[in-house]
Design an enzyme around this catalytic site. Structure first.
Site, PDB file in Angstrom:
ATOM      1  N   SER A 197      -5.773   6.881  11.478  1.00 54.76           N
ATOM      2  CA  SER A 197      -5.896   7.782  10.479  1.00 54.76           C
ATOM      3  C   SER A 197      -6.505   7.886   9.241  1.00 54.76           C
ATOM      4  O   SER A 197      -7.376   9.024   8.473  1.00 54.76           O
ATOM      5  CB  SER A 197      -4.491   6.763  10.065  1.00 54.76           C
ATOM      6  OG  SER A 197      -4.484   6.335   8.695  1.00 54.76           O
ATOM      7  N   LYS A 198      -7.698   7.131   9.140  1.00 61.04           N
ATOM      8  CA  LYS A 198      -8.442   6.700   8.253  1.00 61.04           C
ATOM      9  C   LYS A 198      -9.857   7.246   8.690  1.00 61.04           C
ATOM     10  O   LYS A 198     -10.955   7.654   8.100  1.00 61.04           O
ATOM     11  CB  LYS A 198      -9.062   5.513   7.653  1.00 61.04           C
ATOM     12  CG  LYS A 198      -7.533   5.036   6.449  1.00 61.04           C
ATOM     13  CD  LYS A 198      -7.215   5.881   5.557  1.00 61.04           C
ATOM     14  CE  LYS A 198      -6.272   5.261   4.691  1.00 61.04           C
ATOM     15  NZ  LYS A 198      -5.486   6.546   3.212  1.00 61.04           N
ATOM     16  N   ASN A 226      -3.997  10.570  -2.348  1.00 65.21           N
ATOM     17  CA  ASN A 226      -4.132   9.357  -2.210  1.00 65.21           C
ATOM     18  C   ASN A 226      -3.004   8.744  -1.708  1.00 65.21           C
ATOM     19  O   ASN A 226      -3.177   7.619  -1.399  1.00 65.21           O
ATOM     20  CB  ASN A 226      -4.565   8.955  -3.922  1.00 65.21           C
ATOM     21  CG  ASN A 226      -4.284   7.174  -3.685  1.00 65.21           C
ATOM     22  OD1 ASN A 226      -5.221   6.363  -4.074  1.00 65.21           O
ATOM     23  ND2 ASN A 226      -2.757   7.026  -4.688  1.00 65.21           N
ATOM     24  N   TYR A 239      -3.612   2.942  11.537  1.00 64.27           N
ATOM     25  CA  TYR A 239      -4.143   2.506  10.484  1.00 64.27           C
ATOM     26  C   TYR A 239      -5.091   2.852  10.285  1.00 64.27           C
ATOM     27  O   TYR A 239      -6.389   4.206   9.647  1.00 64.27           O
ATOM     28  CB  TYR A 239      -3.188   0.847   9.299  1.00 64.27           C
ATOM     29  CG  TYR A 239      -4.213   1.821   7.641  1.00 64.27           C
ATOM     30  CD1 TYR A 239      -3.718   2.540   7.324  1.00 64.27           C
ATOM     31  CD2 TYR A 239      -5.093   1.392   7.651  1.00 64.27           C
ATOM     32  CE1 TYR A 239      -3.972   2.555   5.659  1.00 64.27           C
ATOM     33  CE2 TYR A 239      -5.643   1.114   6.190  1.00 64.27           C
ATOM     34  CZ  TYR A 239      -5.174   1.643   5.091  1.00 64.27           C
ATOM     35  OH  TYR A 239      -5.156   2.039   4.222  1.00 64.27           O
TER      36      TYR A 239
HETATM   37  P1  NDP Z   1      -0.413   1.103  -3.102  1.00 65.44           P
HETATM   38  O1  NDP Z   1       1.304   1.276  -2.225  1.00 65.44           O
HETATM   39  O2  NDP Z   1      -0.280   0.806  -4.471  1.00 65.44           O
HETATM   40  O3  NDP Z   1       0.536   3.094  -3.003  1.00 65.44           O
HETATM   41  C1  NDP Z   1       0.713   3.845  -2.400  1.00 65.44           C
HETATM   42  C2  NDP Z   1       1.179   5.142  -2.888  1.00 65.44           C
HETATM   43  O4  NDP Z   1       1.105   5.852  -2.118  1.00 65.44           O
HETATM   44  C3  NDP Z   1       1.879   5.111  -3.912  1.00 65.44           C
HETATM   45  O5  NDP Z   1       2.350   5.841  -4.785  1.00 65.44           O
HETATM   46  C4  NDP Z   1       3.706   5.340  -2.903  1.00 65.44           C
HETATM   47  O6  NDP Z   1       4.692   6.144  -3.673  1.00 65.44           O
HETATM   48  C5  NDP Z   1       2.855   6.772  -2.388  1.00 65.44           C
HETATM   49  N1  NDP Z   1       3.126   7.128  -1.042  1.00 65.44           N
HETATM   50  C6  NDP Z   1       3.336   6.166   0.121  1.00 65.44           C
HETATM   51  N2  NDP Z   1       3.945   6.967   1.513  1.00 65.44           N
HETATM   52  C7  NDP Z   1       4.807   7.883   0.243  1.00 65.44           C
HETATM   53  C8  NDP Z   1       4.960   9.553   1.609  1.00 65.44           C
HETATM   54  N3  NDP Z   1       5.884   9.456   1.993  1.00 65.44           N
HETATM   55  N4  NDP Z   1       5.824  10.083   0.104  1.00 65.44           N
HETATM   56  C9  NDP Z   1       5.159  10.536  -0.895  1.00 65.44           C
HETATM   57  N5  NDP Z   1       4.660   8.840  -1.698  1.00 65.44           N
HETATM   58  C10 NDP Z   1       4.023   7.770  -0.674  1.00 65.44           C
HETATM   59  O7  NDP Z   1      -1.318   1.214  -2.205  1.00 65.44           O
HETATM   60  P2  NDP Z   1      -2.508   1.977  -2.827  1.00 65.44           P
HETATM   61  O8  NDP Z   1      -3.148   2.070  -4.181  1.00 65.44           O
HETATM   62  O9  NDP Z   1      -3.342   0.494  -2.468  1.00 65.44           O
HETATM   63  O10 NDP Z   1      -3.011   2.689  -1.720  1.00 65.44           O
HETATM   64  C11 NDP Z   1      -3.553   4.271  -2.078  1.00 65.44           C
HETATM   65  C12 NDP Z   1      -4.762   4.581  -0.878  1.00 65.44           C
HETATM   66  O11 NDP Z   1      -5.558   3.749  -1.090  1.00 65.44           O
HETATM   67  C13 NDP Z   1      -4.113   4.795   0.325  1.00 65.44           C
HETATM   68  O12 NDP Z   1      -4.115   5.469   0.467  1.00 65.44           O
HETATM   69  C14 NDP Z   1      -4.407   3.653   1.393  1.00 65.44           C
HETATM   70  O13 NDP Z   1      -5.119   3.704   2.528  1.00 65.44           O
HETATM   71  C15 NDP Z   1      -5.894   3.170   0.297  1.00 65.44           C
HETATM   72  N6  NDP Z   1      -6.248   1.886   0.541  1.00 65.44           N
HETATM   73  C16 NDP Z   1      -6.225   0.379  -0.809  1.00 65.44           C
HETATM   74  C17 NDP Z   1      -6.281  -0.298  -0.430  1.00 65.44           C
HETATM   75  C18 NDP Z   1      -6.528  -1.592  -0.537  1.00 65.44           C
HETATM   76  O14 NDP Z   1      -6.849  -2.265  -0.118  1.00 65.44           O
HETATM   77  N7  NDP Z   1      -5.829  -1.392  -1.412  1.00 65.44           N
HETATM   78  C19 NDP Z   1      -7.672   0.111   0.120  1.00 65.44           C
HETATM   79  C20 NDP Z   1      -8.324   0.392   1.555  1.00 65.44           C
HETATM   80  C21 NDP Z   1      -7.603   2.336   1.144  1.00 65.44           C
HETATM   81  P3  NDP Z   1       6.193   5.547  -3.190  1.00 65.44           P
HETATM   82  O15 NDP Z   1       5.969   3.926  -2.678  1.00 65.44           O
HETATM   83  O16 NDP Z   1       6.727   6.565  -4.713  1.00 65.44           O
HETATM   84  O17 NDP Z   1       6.925   6.482  -2.523  1.00 65.44           O
END
Ligand code: NDP
Length: 280
Positions: A166-167, A94, A163
Site C-alpha cells: 500500500s505504501k 495521513n 501494508y
Molecule cells: P495512529 O494509529 O496513532 O494514527 C492513525 C490515525 O489514522 C488515527 O487518527 C486513526 O483514527 C486514523 N484512521 C485509521 N483508519 C481510519 C479510517 N478508516 N477512517 C478515518 N481515520 C482512520 O498511527 P500513526 O500516527 O503512526 O499513523 C499515521 C500514518 O503514519 C499512517 O499512514 C501510518 O501508516 C504512517 N506511518 C506510521 C509509522 C509508525 O511507526 N507509527 C511508520 C511509518 C508510517 P481513528 O482510529 O480515530 O479512526
C-alpha cells in the site's frame, strides 16, 4: 509561535491520534484553520482540547468524526470543511493503518481480506479524497502531503507485505499526482517515517507493553535505529509542515522525505565485524 500558515485552511486526516494529531496541533499553532478527523470521537475531542489549550480560537478548529474508508465519509470531510472555512489550502493524507489476519499470518499467505482492508484506507481513500479535494486545491494553488512509510521499500517487508504494498503504491501515486497537478500550481509531496511512537501498534492489536518492549529493543540496537531513539510524532509533523510551506519547499515536487533515524541506511552485513568473522 510563528504564523506561517495564517490565512490557510488545512485538512489533516488521521488527526485523532499520533502523527496526524501532532500535525494538526502544529498547523493550528502556526495560524492555520484546521479540520481534524478520525473515527474515534473521544480521541478526536482530545486533539481538539489540546489545540484549544494552546490558545487557538475555537472557530479555527472543525472536528469531523467519520470513516475515511467510505466515500460518504470523505464527502462529509470536504463539504463540511468548505462550508465552515470557505476554501482548502492544504490536504494532509495521513490516516492509515496496518492490520493482521486472525492467525497473524505474515508473508504471501497473509489473508487477502487484509490486503483489501489495508488498500482501502492506505491507498484508495487517498486517491478518492484527492479527486474530491482537487478543485478546491486548484483554486488556492494548494499543497498535498501524503504520509507514506519506509515500509514502501526498496527493502523487502515480508512480515507486513500488504501494508508495504500500500505504501509503495502510495509513493508512485505521490510522484504521478505531483506531475499531474503541478500544471495547476498544486504541489504533492510525502514523508516516509521510520518507527514512530503512536497508536499504530495498538490499532494493529498490540498492547502498550508490547509496543514499549519493541521500542526498547530497537533503541538499544544501532543496527535497527542508528540514532538510538524512536521517532516522536512531532518529528514527522515538522516535516509535513515544511512540505506544506511553499515559502520553504516550493522547488520540491513529488518527493518523499525519509525520516527514520537512519534505519534504512544500515544493512544486515554491517552489523557484523568482518575481522571478527575472519578470525573465527
Ligand atoms: P495512529 O494509529 O496513532 O494514527 C492513525 C490515525 O489514522 C488515527 O487518527 C486513526 O483514527 C486514523 N484512521 C485509521 N483508519 C481510519 C479510517 N478508516 N477512517 C478515518 N481515520 C482512520 O498511527 P500513526 O500516527 O503512526 O499513523 C499515521 C500514518 O503514519 C499512517 O499512514 C501510518 O501508516 C504512517 N506511518 C506510521 C509509522 C509508525 O511507526 N507509527 C511508520 C511509518 C508510517 P481513528 O482510529 O480515530 O479512526
Amino acid at each position: 509561535m510563528t504564523n506561517r500558515f495564517s490565512g490557510k485552511v488545512a485538512i489533516v486526516t488521521g488527526s485523532s491520534n499520533g502523527i496526524g494529531r501532532a500535525t494538526a496541533i502544529l498547523f493550528a499553532k502556526e495560524g492555520a484553520k484546521v479540520t481534524i478527523t478520525g473515527r474515534n470521537a473521544q480521541r478526536l475531542e482530545e486533539t481538539k482540547q489540546e489545540i484549544l489549550k494552546a490558545g487557538i480560537p475555537e472557530d479555527h478548529v472543525l472536528a469531523i468524526a467519520t470513516d475515511l474508508a467510505t466515500e460518504e465519509g470523505q464527502d462529509e470531510l470536504i463539504n463540511e470543511t468548505i462550508k465552515k472555512f470557505g476554501k482548502l489550502d492544504i490536504l494532509v493524507n495521513n490516516a492509515g493503518a496496518a492490520f493482521m489476519d486472525d492467525k497473524r499470518t505474515s508473508g504471501v499467505d497473509q489473508d487477502i481480506s487484509v490486503f483489501d482492508k489495508i488498500m482501502q484506507i492506505n491507498l484508495r481513500s487517498i486517491v478518492t479524497l484527492t479527486q474530491k479535494a482537487k478543485k478546491y486545491l486548484v483554486e488556492t494553488k494548494g499543497e498535498i502531503v501524503n504520509v507514506s512509510s519506509i515500509g514502501a521499500g526498496p527493502q523487502a517487508q515480508p512480515k507486513f507485505i500488504h501494508y508495504a504494498l500500500s505504501k509503495a503504491s502510495l509513493d508512485q501515486y505521490t510522484r504521478s499526482a505531483a506531475i499531474d497537478l503541478i500544471q495547476y500550481g498544486v504541489r504533492v509531496n510525502a514523508v516516509s517515517p521510520g518507527v514512530v511512537a503512536t497508536g499504530f501498534g495498538e490499532a494493529m492489536g498490540m498492547t502498550r507493553e508490547m509496543d514499549q518492549k519493541y521500542f526498547n529493543f530497537l533503541e538499544s540496537h544501532k543496527d535497527c535505529i542508528p540514532c538510538g531513539s524512536i521517532g516522536k510524532p512531532i518529528d514527522i509533523a515538522n516535516i509535513i509542515a515544511f512540505l506544506a510551506d511553499r515559502k520553504l519547499s516550493s522547488y520540491i515536487i513529488g518527493q518523499s522525505i525519509v525520516a527514520d533515524g537512519g534505519s534504512t541506511l544500515v544493512m544486515g552485513m554491517q552489523s557484523h565485524n568482518m575481522m571478527d568473522i575472519l578470525k573465527s
